[in-house]
Design a protein around this motif. Structure first.
Motif, PDB file in Angstrom:
ATOM      1  N   ARG A 180       0.865  -1.179   0.000  1.00  0.00           N
ATOM      2  CA  ARG A 180       0.000   0.000   0.000  1.00  0.00           C
ATOM      3  C   ARG A 180       0.897   1.222   0.000  1.00  0.00           C
ATOM      4  NH1 ARG A 180      -2.938  -3.557   2.911  1.00  0.00           N
ATOM      5  NH2 ARG A 180      -5.072  -3.865   2.186  1.00  0.00           N
ATOM      6  N   ARG A 181       0.344   2.306  -0.526  1.00  0.00           N
ATOM      7  CA  ARG A 181       1.191   3.489  -0.659  1.00  0.00           C
ATOM      8  C   ARG A 181       0.990   4.492   0.460  1.00  0.00           C
ATOM      9  NH1 ARG A 181       0.242   4.156  -7.090  1.00  0.00           N
ATOM     10  NH2 ARG A 181      -0.207   1.948  -7.287  1.00  0.00           N
ATOM     11  N   ASP A 185      -4.492   4.519   1.252  1.00  0.00           N
ATOM     12  CA  ASP A 185      -4.650   3.500   0.214  1.00  0.00           C
ATOM     13  C   ASP A 185      -5.550   2.403   0.760  1.00  0.00           C
ATOM     14  OD1 ASP A 185      -4.443   1.564  -1.699  1.00  0.00           O
ATOM     15  OD2 ASP A 185      -2.254   1.714  -1.911  1.00  0.00           O
ATOM     16  N   ARG A 186      -6.798   2.390   0.349  1.00  0.00           N
ATOM     17  CA  ARG A 186      -7.773   1.487   0.958  1.00  0.00           C
ATOM     18  C   ARG A 186      -8.054   0.255   0.101  1.00  0.00           C
ATOM     19  NH1 ARG A 186     -10.217   5.008   4.923  1.00  0.00           N
ATOM     20  NH2 ARG A 186      -8.335   5.862   5.827  1.00  0.00           N
ATOM     21  N   ARG A 187      -7.139  -0.094  -0.807  1.00  0.00           N
ATOM     22  CA  ARG A 187      -7.368  -1.304  -1.606  1.00  0.00           C
ATOM     23  C   ARG A 187      -7.313  -2.532  -0.695  1.00  0.00           C
ATOM     24  NH1 ARG A 187      -2.801  -0.683  -6.033  1.00  0.00           N
ATOM     25  NH2 ARG A 187      -1.743   0.130  -4.200  1.00  0.00           N
ATOM     26  N   ASP A 189      -6.719  -6.562   0.353  1.00  0.00           N
ATOM     27  CA  ASP A 189      -5.615  -7.491   0.111  1.00  0.00           C
ATOM     28  C   ASP A 189      -5.797  -8.242  -1.206  1.00  0.00           C
ATOM     29  OD1 ASP A 189      -4.481  -6.657   2.411  1.00  0.00           O
ATOM     30  OD2 ASP A 189      -5.021  -8.418   3.601  1.00  0.00           O
ATOM     31  N   LEU A 192      -5.024  -6.028  -4.122  1.00  0.00           N
ATOM     32  CA  LEU A 192      -3.576  -5.851  -4.246  1.00  0.00           C
ATOM     33  C   LEU A 192      -2.930  -7.071  -4.876  1.00  0.00           C
ATOM     34  CD1 LEU A 192      -2.893  -4.221  -0.778  1.00  0.00           C
ATOM     35  CD2 LEU A 192      -2.528  -3.122  -2.968  1.00  0.00           C
TER      36      LEU A 192
ATOM     37  N   PHE B 430       3.565   0.029   4.187  1.00  0.00           N
ATOM     38  CA  PHE B 430       3.348   1.339   3.564  1.00  0.00           C
ATOM     39  C   PHE B 430       4.700   1.893   3.157  1.00  0.00           C
ATOM     40  CE2 PHE B 430       0.012   1.382   6.974  1.00  0.00           C
ATOM     41  CZ  PHE B 430      -1.068   1.210   6.130  1.00  0.00           C
ATOM     42  N   ALA B 450      -7.509   9.207  -2.022  1.00  0.00           N
ATOM     43  CA  ALA B 450      -6.634   8.412  -2.886  1.00  0.00           C
ATOM     44  C   ALA B 450      -6.310   9.193  -4.154  1.00  0.00           C
ATOM     45  CB  ALA B 450      -7.287   7.085  -3.222  1.00  0.00           C
TER      46      ALA B 450
END
Lengths: 432, 458
Positions: A180-181, A185-187, A189, A192, B430, B450
């Motif tokens: 995650r960045r 970043d709510r993507r 698992d 991803l 992160f 985002a």
């Protein structure tokens, strides 16, 4: 000798700010006398360093000063090699929030033929702001897609790509990863994982195509009847496959680092450098075993996980270095590449030896980039990329007194310094 | 170390309206004391009793059983203070109107924020948890002490610290409201009028209440004015009870707010970021306005393009009370290093450089009688380093708040979280590339963060 002293005085006056004059870089013969010379590769030497025709021609305690040399008395001062930042967007990003001043990131996933040096603005304000702090050489790295482009090593003096090019190019691969960045970043698992698998498949497809391109072009070289359509993307990756160009593999999460090492070994990539490597400390032994060198940074950064010790980013270079990894340090910055010595300093504060920390911004990146015959240490025959300082260059308190890049003495001037000179005692002041 | 007790205890602790502040006693032996305000003391001891510094000198003796720290070869300095941060809170911006003087960051304190522990690991004992910069008038802020380990938000507040409020100039309010919502302000002209209108409304509001108070004596049935929290807060600024902390970059907008404050006789004014403060240092000094700046951030957006890393030095040498702040959960961990940069850029003395992160931010927050220097009678907020704190090689070893050791490097364990948060996947990976292109100040100002952070490239 008297003449030399007078000359030095005139020369020093010429270097200091005078009203209405533009300061320019110049070349000549220089004798830096009475200095403590930190060669980095061959210990500490007291004495004189001679620069002639842009190169270091002599150094030591028993050196004859060539007639006509500009003598700079460096009593009480230190001479170090200029620092090399192994990964930046300096010169290709001017004001990051204004997208039209950001040339670092071309559209598309497969753009290995994009040349970062093409977009390098040699007159960018940040260039002089950076070099006055002793950073003489930087790797300019494009960013973005899977193969975002080709990075170039540049010396921070000169006005054309040819003048700044410092002898190394490498193709950048952003190795597929699942990180995650940021907290935003709510993507999920699963999302991803899917994206990672898709990117890995894309990478392997590209590689297969490039291998095919190599076969076809090899055949075409022998048989003129075989015509190969222009394919600059594949042509660039083919240079990596043929071992002519280095592959700079950007990877940060520990599992991704392992996957990248395995991938590069499976594909038998001849020249590999791992970049980023934020979680290298978790897999330091495995990196050491691969023999791949590392360019890591930023060092002054948060750990990658909230469950990690607060100082893991600081400690990362030292842990890798102690495990036997060849470690260079980068800022991965644009306008604040000048902080490179401080990133190395934090590495030293948190476990790397001071000696290795200095090497990680001088001789080690020079070796990684294959330019150690020209840069990275003070040795006879090398380019004069050096700084004269009042002390340890990793300490904030230290001042840089003279700067040479690629043989040119560069004025210690930048917009930050000009603003200081204009506004320290503003005129008119409070009353006009 | 301070692992979560259980939900019952948590609720129990939170139910205390007035927090009990944990205070400690200890003896620090044989270090170099950097008092910041009264010179240095070599091989000296410092005695802390019940959260206060009670003695400084040689050969001090503590009552039996007092915890002792051997500081031989170490440097003891006042706990570092950050005049601009957003840690210890779980929301930053109420980005819904150009003026939200009615909201207060103190309603959103988050004792679980790991950033507070990490700030302690950089020697920082107090910070100014600020509202963001989306609005010309943001919310009131909260000065917090880094009492990491408490689960009670009330215990985070620095008891008795003056009220402060966030104002913001330039690109951020222009972007959020002008560009984003198509309402004033879209320009720096519009920003000025938000303040003027706010203060005029507050004056009218105060007059209405004064009139009512007089009427009431004659006529018990007099009509009460409608209560308005926004006007109340702005009125408190006019009365001198709230310090303005204003996000600002360009010299013209700094002068604008100076002029607005002159017109309304507002004296307590601190500019935040203040990247072009160096251009108007004489005006700032003459007015008594203070400045809190970055050491070297510039060029991440256009209004900071004409910056200089010599800013803090120019301001200091022109007599402006100046601090260096972080505005970042990363930078807050090495403010001592940020202060050291003023020795490269402007050759400030050790004492001047250290003042930028201790007594000066304390003055800006109105807490300099309590913290910001090592003096008998002051709070025992202390950082101990293994080298001179302005050296790149110095590492913080102990950080003490109210006499309680809240960070001890030799006892630092991997996972210092007090509790997993439902809104963050903390064990996830992160990669923190410094987001120079936007302020943390703008967090929460856009619906899709985002997109805001450039995550979605396609």
């Amino acid at each position: 000798m008297k003449i030399n002293v007078v000359f030095t005085l005139i020369f020093t006056l010429a270097l200091t700010h005078s009203f209405g004059q533009v300061k320019k870089s110049t070349k000549g013969t220089f004798a830096l006398t009475n200095a403590t010379i930190e060669t980095v590769t061959k210990g500490t030497v007291s004495g004189t360093l001679i620069i002639s025709e842009g190169k270091i021609t002599a150094l030591g305690s028993n050196v004859t000063i060539p007639s006509g040399a500009n003598v700079i008395d460096c009593k009480g001062m230190f001479i170090y090699p200029g620092m090399i930042d192994g990964g930046t967007q300096l010169g290709i990003v001017e004001v990051s929030s204004i997208s039209l001043t950001d040339d670092s990131d071309e559209l598309g996933e497969l753009t290995p033929h994009m040349e970062a040096i093409t977009a390098f603005n040699t007159s960018a304000t940040a260039v002089s702001v950076t070099r006055v702090d002793g950073i003489t050489t930087t790797l300019v790295v494009p960013q973005g897609g899977l193969f975002p482009g080709t990075a170039s090593l540049v010396n921070l003096v000169g006005y054309t790509p040819d003048q700044i090019y410092a002898g190394f190019k490498g193709v950048v691969l952003n190795f597929p990863g699942a990180g995650r960045r940021g907290f935003w970043d709510r993507r999920t698992d699963e999302e991803l994982k899917k994206e990672e698998e898709k990117a890995l498949k894309q990478l392997n497809d590209v590689w297969t195509e490039a291998l095919y391109y190599v076969q076809v072009t090899d055949a075409a070289a022998k048989d003129p009847s075989i015509k190969v359509a222009s394919n600059p993307e594949m042509a660039r990756i083919a240079e990596v496959i043929r071992g002519k160009m280095t592959l700079l593999i950007e990877t940060n999460k520990s599992s991704d680092i392992e996957a990248a090492i395995k991938w590069a070994q499976d594909k038998k990539v001849a020249k590999v450098v791992l970049t980023g490597v934020a979680e290298g400390w978790r897999v330091a032994d495995k990196i050491a075993k691969s023999g791949f060198p590392v360019i890591t940074g930023p060092i002054i950064a948060l750990p990658t996980r909230e469950s990690d010790n607060y100082d893991k980013a600081y400690a990362n270079p030292g842990i890798m270095s102690k495990a036997g990894v060849k470690v260079a340090i980068r800022t991965n910055d644009q306008e604040n590449v000048r902080n490179l010595p401080f990133h190395a300093g934090f590495a030293a504060a948190y476990g790397m030896s001071k000696e290795d920390a200095l090497k990680s911004v001088t001789i080690v990146p020079a070796e990684i980039f294959g330019v150690a015959d020209k840069l990275g240490s003070l040795e006879v025959g090398k380019l004069a990329s050096i700084m004269v300082t009042t002390g340890d260059p990793l300490e904030p308190k230290t001042q840089i007194k003279y700067l040479f890049i690629d043989g040119w003495i560069v004025p210690l001037d930048s917009r930050h310094i000009q603003l200081y000179e204009e506004f320290l005692n503003r005129s008119p002041g409070l009353k006009k | 170390m301070f692992k979560i007790l259980n939900i019952f205890n948590l609720l129990f602790l939170v139910s205390f309206a007035q927090a009990q502040v944990t205070k400690g006693s200890l003896l620090i032996k044989n270090g170099t004391i950097l008092t910041v305000t009264k010179g240095n003391m070599e091989n000296a001891d410092l005695l802390v009793e019940n959260g206060k510094i009670t003695k400084m000198g040689k050969g001090l003796v503590a009552p039996a059983g007092t915890q002792t720290i051997d500081a031989t070869g170490k440097f003891i300095m006042p706990g570092i203070i950050d005049a601009h941060s957003h840690i210890g809170i779980d929301v930053v911006n109420e980005a819904s109107r150009p003026s939200t003087a009615d909201v207060w960051v103190g309603d959103a304190l988050d004792p679980l924020d790991l950033s507070v522990y990490r700030a302690l690991a950089g020697g920082v004992t107090a910070s100014h948890a600020m509202h963001g910069s989306a609005n010309a008038v943001g919310g009131e802020c909260e000065t917090i002490k880094h009492r990491y380990g408490t689960l009670n938000p009330e215990e985070m507040r620095m008891e008795g610290a003056p009220r402060t409020i966030k104002f913001a100039l330039g690109e951020n309010p222009m972007r959020v409201h002008g560009e984003g919502n198509r309402i004033v302000p879209a320009t720096r002209m519009g920003v000025e009028q938000i303040f003027r209108k706010g203060f005029e409304d507050a004056k009218a509001y105060m007059a209405a209440w004064d009139l009512y108070e007089k009427e009431k004596v004659k006529n018990p049935a007099a009509l009460k004015p409608v209560y308005n929290k926004r006007h109340e807060t702005m009125a408190e600024i006019l009365k001198g009870n709230i310090i303005i902390h204003c996000h600002s970059y360009r010299s013209d907008e700094i002068l604008m707010l100076l002029n607005v404050c002159k017109d309304y006789q507002i004296k307590r004014l601190v500019f935040q970021h203040t990247n072009e403060g160096f251009k108007v240092a004489p005006e700032l000094a003459a007015y008594g306005a203070m400045a809190s700046v970055f050491a070297d951030w510039w060029a991440y957006k256009f209004e900071v393009y004409y910056s200089t890393a010599y800013n803090a030095a120019i301001l200091t040498k022109n007599g402006v009370v100046t601090s260096i702040n972080s505005d970042s959960e990363e930078y807050i961990r090495h403010l001592y290093h940020e202060a050291a940069k003023t020795q490269r850029y402007g050759s400030l003395s050790d004492e001047e450089a250290l003042a930028l992160i201790t007594i000066n931010p304390a003055k800006q927050l109105g807490i300099d009688q309590r913290v910001g220097s090592l003096e008998v009678g002051k709070d025992a907020d202390i950082a101990i380093f293994d080298g001179h704190p302005l050296s790149i090689y110095a590492v913080p070893q102990f950080t003490i708040v109210d006499g309680v050791v809240r960070f001890n490097r030799s006892k630092d364990a991997a996972d210092q979280r007090l509790q997993a948060s439902a809104t963050r996947a903390e064990t996830g990976f992160f990669l923190h590339k410094e987001q120079h292109n936007h302020d943390r100040c703008l967090e929460g100002a856009f619906e899709n963060t985002a997109t805001f952070f450039g995550l979605e490239r396609e």
